[in-house]
Design a protein around this motif. Structure first.
Motif, PDB file in Angstrom:
ATOM      1  N   ASN A 120      -4.474 -15.558   0.062  1.00  0.00           N
ATOM      2  CA  ASN A 120      -3.536 -14.474  -0.234  1.00  0.00           C
ATOM      3  C   ASN A 120      -3.607 -14.057  -1.695  1.00  0.00           C
ATOM      4  O   ASN A 120      -3.588 -12.863  -2.018  1.00  0.00           O
ATOM      5  N   LEU A 121      -3.699 -15.049  -2.600  1.00  0.00           N
ATOM      6  CA  LEU A 121      -3.822 -14.724  -4.020  1.00  0.00           C
ATOM      7  C   LEU A 121      -5.148 -14.042  -4.319  1.00  0.00           C
ATOM      8  O   LEU A 121      -5.227 -13.153  -5.175  1.00  0.00           O
ATOM      9  N   PHE A 122      -6.188 -14.450  -3.588  1.00  0.00           N
ATOM     10  CA  PHE A 122      -7.492 -13.807  -3.764  1.00  0.00           C
ATOM     11  C   PHE A 122      -7.419 -12.341  -3.358  1.00  0.00           C
ATOM     12  O   PHE A 122      -7.908 -11.454  -4.065  1.00  0.00           O
ATOM     13  N   TYR A 123      -6.803 -12.081  -2.210  1.00  0.00           N
ATOM     14  CA  TYR A 123      -6.695 -10.706  -1.728  1.00  0.00           C
ATOM     15  C   TYR A 123      -5.888  -9.842  -2.701  1.00  0.00           C
ATOM     16  O   TYR A 123      -6.242  -8.691  -2.964  1.00  0.00           O
ATOM     17  N   THR A 124      -4.800 -10.396  -3.230  1.00  0.00           N
ATOM     18  CA  THR A 124      -3.987  -9.615  -4.160  1.00  0.00           C
ATOM     19  C   THR A 124      -4.755  -9.346  -5.454  1.00  0.00           C
ATOM     20  O   THR A 124      -4.592  -8.285  -6.054  1.00  0.00           O
ATOM     21  N   SER A 125      -5.574 -10.306  -5.861  1.00  0.00           N
ATOM     22  CA  SER A 125      -6.376 -10.093  -7.069  1.00  0.00           C
ATOM     23  C   SER A 125      -7.390  -8.976  -6.850  1.00  0.00           C
ATOM     24  O   SER A 125      -7.574  -8.094  -7.708  1.00  0.00           O
ATOM     25  N   VAL A 126      -8.057  -8.994  -5.695  1.00  0.00           N
ATOM     26  CA  VAL A 126      -9.033  -7.956  -5.367  1.00  0.00           C
ATOM     27  C   VAL A 126      -8.343  -6.595  -5.281  1.00  0.00           C
ATOM     28  O   VAL A 126      -8.821  -5.598  -5.832  1.00  0.00           O
ATOM     29  N   LEU A 127      -7.205  -6.565  -4.596  1.00  0.00           N
ATOM     30  CA  LEU A 127      -6.478  -5.311  -4.449  1.00  0.00           C
ATOM     31  C   LEU A 127      -5.926  -4.833  -5.788  1.00  0.00           C
ATOM     32  O   LEU A 127      -5.800  -3.634  -6.019  1.00  0.00           O
ATOM     33  N   GLY A 128      -5.583  -5.785  -6.677  1.00  0.00           N
ATOM     34  CA  GLY A 128      -5.133  -5.406  -8.014  1.00  0.00           C
ATOM     35  C   GLY A 128      -6.218  -4.679  -8.776  1.00  0.00           C
ATOM     36  O   GLY A 128      -5.960  -3.675  -9.454  1.00  0.00           O
ATOM     37  N   ASN A 129      -7.458  -5.167  -8.650  1.00  0.00           N
ATOM     38  CA  ASN A 129      -8.580  -4.472  -9.281  1.00  0.00           C
ATOM     39  C   ASN A 129      -8.804  -3.109  -8.642  1.00  0.00           C
ATOM     40  O   ASN A 129      -9.196  -2.146  -9.318  1.00  0.00           O
ATOM     41  N   LEU A 130      -8.555  -3.041  -7.330  1.00  0.00           N
ATOM     42  CA  LEU A 130      -8.679  -1.758  -6.641  1.00  0.00           C
ATOM     43  C   LEU A 130      -7.670  -0.758  -7.180  1.00  0.00           C
ATOM     44  O   LEU A 130      -7.982   0.410  -7.415  1.00  0.00           O
ATOM     45  N   LEU A 131      -6.455  -1.243  -7.409  1.00  0.00           N
ATOM     46  CA  LEU A 131      -5.401  -0.382  -7.948  1.00  0.00           C
ATOM     47  C   LEU A 131      -5.772   0.186  -9.315  1.00  0.00           C
ATOM     48  O   LEU A 131      -5.518   1.342  -9.619  1.00  0.00           O
ATOM     49  N   ASP A 258       3.529 -15.926  -0.650  1.00  0.00           N
ATOM     50  CA  ASP A 258       2.574 -14.963  -1.161  1.00  0.00           C
ATOM     51  C   ASP A 258       2.044 -14.002  -0.103  1.00  0.00           C
ATOM     52  O   ASP A 258       1.479 -12.961  -0.437  1.00  0.00           O
ATOM     53  N   LYS A 259       2.222 -14.295   1.193  1.00  0.00           N
ATOM     54  CA  LYS A 259       1.767 -13.360   2.219  1.00  0.00           C
ATOM     55  C   LYS A 259       2.545 -12.038   2.137  1.00  0.00           C
ATOM     56  O   LYS A 259       2.003 -10.970   2.434  1.00  0.00           O
ATOM     57  N   PHE A 260       3.803 -12.106   1.701  1.00  0.00           N
ATOM     58  CA  PHE A 260       4.594 -10.883   1.530  1.00  0.00           C
ATOM     59  C   PHE A 260       4.096 -10.087   0.331  1.00  0.00           C
ATOM     60  O   PHE A 260       4.100  -8.852   0.333  1.00  0.00           O
ATOM     61  N   TYR A 261       3.658 -10.811  -0.698  1.00  0.00           N
ATOM     62  CA  TYR A 261       3.074 -10.177  -1.872  1.00  0.00           C
ATOM     63  C   TYR A 261       1.778  -9.471  -1.492  1.00  0.00           C
ATOM     64  O   TYR A 261       1.522  -8.325  -1.895  1.00  0.00           O
ATOM     65  N   THR A 262       0.944 -10.152  -0.682  1.00  0.00           N
ATOM     66  CA  THR A 262      -0.320  -9.569  -0.248  1.00  0.00           C
ATOM     67  C   THR A 262      -0.094  -8.317   0.598  1.00  0.00           C
ATOM     68  O   THR A 262      -0.772  -7.298   0.419  1.00  0.00           O
ATOM     69  N   PHE A 263       0.857  -8.392   1.535  1.00  0.00           N
ATOM     70  CA  PHE A 263       1.147  -7.238   2.387  1.00  0.00           C
ATOM     71  C   PHE A 263       1.568  -6.029   1.538  1.00  0.00           C
ATOM     72  O   PHE A 263       1.113  -4.909   1.774  1.00  0.00           O
ATOM     73  N   SER A 264       2.428  -6.277   0.563  1.00  0.00           N
ATOM     74  CA  SER A 264       2.880  -5.194  -0.320  1.00  0.00           C
ATOM     75  C   SER A 264       1.706  -4.598  -1.087  1.00  0.00           C
ATOM     76  O   SER A 264       1.617  -3.373  -1.272  1.00  0.00           O
ATOM     77  N   PHE A 265       0.794  -5.468  -1.532  1.00  0.00           N
ATOM     78  CA  PHE A 265      -0.371  -5.002  -2.270  1.00  0.00           C
ATOM     79  C   PHE A 265      -1.287  -4.157  -1.396  1.00  0.00           C
ATOM     80  O   PHE A 265      -1.877  -3.172  -1.859  1.00  0.00           O
ATOM     81  N   VAL A 266      -1.430  -4.551  -0.124  1.00  0.00           N
ATOM     82  CA  VAL A 266      -2.266  -3.780   0.793  1.00  0.00           C
ATOM     83  C   VAL A 266      -1.719  -2.358   0.929  1.00  0.00           C
ATOM     84  O   VAL A 266      -2.461  -1.373   0.843  1.00  0.00           O
ATOM     85  N   VAL A 267      -0.409  -2.250   1.139  1.00  0.00           N
ATOM     86  CA  VAL A 267       0.222  -0.940   1.286  1.00  0.00           C
ATOM     87  C   VAL A 267       0.030  -0.112   0.014  1.00  0.00           C
ATOM     88  O   VAL A 267      -0.411   1.040   0.059  1.00  0.00           O
ATOM     89  N   LEU A 298       5.469   1.892  -5.812  1.00  0.00           N
ATOM     90  CA  LEU A 298       5.494   1.577  -4.386  1.00  0.00           C
ATOM     91  C   LEU A 298       5.380   0.070  -4.162  1.00  0.00           C
ATOM     92  O   LEU A 298       6.036  -0.481  -3.261  1.00  0.00           O
ATOM     93  N   LEU A 299       4.568  -0.601  -4.973  1.00  0.00           N
ATOM     94  CA  LEU A 299       4.437  -2.060  -4.876  1.00  0.00           C
ATOM     95  C   LEU A 299       5.777  -2.734  -5.136  1.00  0.00           C
ATOM     96  O   LEU A 299       6.183  -3.651  -4.419  1.00  0.00           O
TER      97      LEU A 299
END
Length: 312
Positions: A120-131, A258-267, A298-299
């Protein structure tokens, strides 16, 4: 390795000098080697600061000494990468000598369990770079190098301001992991650090926004003042970025939600990329700014909505 290979192919295709990218990629290796997670875990964050400061000062001095003319430009990414790699290798040596930690090759099933646990932290990190990065990439395809250069110059100053908060949030994380595990202390603790650190972000952001034109002129000279508004608007992004760190990292991740954090990051990440694709071809730099700020806000909204909805 697949991603690295793909990047190399793209660099060869779109860059007249791929060595610039190859040499810069050494900073990624340095980040991989540097055990920030260990120093955070043992609550010895001073080593992170000391090692980074010393290595960056030494190799920055080397840049000033060795780079004499424009043809020496490849020395800049080379020395920067060497500084990051040096910091990573020395920090591992310090872990071995100072903390008596022995290194050994782990079994595959152990590595898989660690990867799953940190997914989950990995996904949020990747999505953070995407942002933060998708806007610049899209802007480079639809605009001129000059416009991208103006935006990148302002963004570097923004990153410097953001960097002021990185040591604070890194140092807080181990403390947050202890505090938020107990319901009676979690909410009051988060409110307290949100007030203090959020207040700092608001004050620094407001100050930088007010004096953005002078800051841009001092750093980059007289050709940039008309683009100083970029730095000023980015301070909105700074404020919400700090708030999101407190809610997402210091609270949700620290309390193993952190799964809630990841979901928010995906959105937020998907909306940001969509806005970039729609707005940048028409508004250029302003499209990047609108997309990034909307994404950060939005996050924040998504995380707060999930916290209240599921009574986290």
């Amino acid at each position: 390795f697949f991603i690295l290979t793909l990047l190399i192919i793209l660099f060869k295709k779109f860059s007249s000098d791929p060595w610039l990218y190859y040499l810069t990629f050494g900073t990624v290796l340095g980040q991989i080697l540097f055990p920030v997670w260990f120093f955070q875990g043992v609550e010895q964050m001073r080593y992170i600061t000391i090692i980074n400061i010393v290595s960056k000062i030494l190799f920055t001095i080397a840049i000033f000494v060795l780079v004499k003319q424009s043809s020496d430009y490849l020395l800049v990414p080379l020395l920067t990468s060497l500084g990051a790699i040096f910091a990573g290798i020395y920090s591992l040596f310090l872990v071995y000598k100072r903390f008596d930690i022995k290194f050994k090759i782990q079994k595959i099933h152990i590595l898989i369990s660690y990867l799953k646990g940190g997914s989950n932290l990995f996904y949020t990190s990747v999505l953070g770079n995407l942002l933060t990065s998708s806007g610049t990439v899209i802007l480079s395809f639809v605009s001129t190098n000059t416009v991208v250069g103006y935006y990148s110059a302002a963004e570097r100053l923004f990153r410097a301001v953001v960097g002021l908060f990185a040591p604070i949030t890194q140092a807080l994380y181990p403390i947050s992991c202890r505090k938020v595990m107990y319901e009676e202390t979690a909410r009051s603790y988060i409110r307290k650090i949100a007030l203090i650190i959020g207040g700092m972000a608001f004050f620094i952001g407001t100050t930088v926004a007010i004096f953005s034109e002078k800051i841009i002129t001092i750093v980059y000279g007289g050709a940039f003042p008309s683009y100083s508004y970029i730095l000023a608007v980015m301070m909105i992004w700074l404020f919400f970025g700090v708030i999101n760190n407190i809610i997402g990292i210091q609270y949700l991740s620290a309390s193993r939600k952190d799964k809630f954090y990841t979901f928010s990051f995906v959105v937020a990440g998907l909306v940001t990329v969509l806005l970039n694709l729609v707005l940048i071809p028409h508004l250029l730099i302003n499209g990047v700014l609108v997309a990034m700020i909307v994404g950060e806000i939005l996050l924040t909204i998504c995380m707060l909505a999930l916290i209240f909805r599921f009574k986290l």
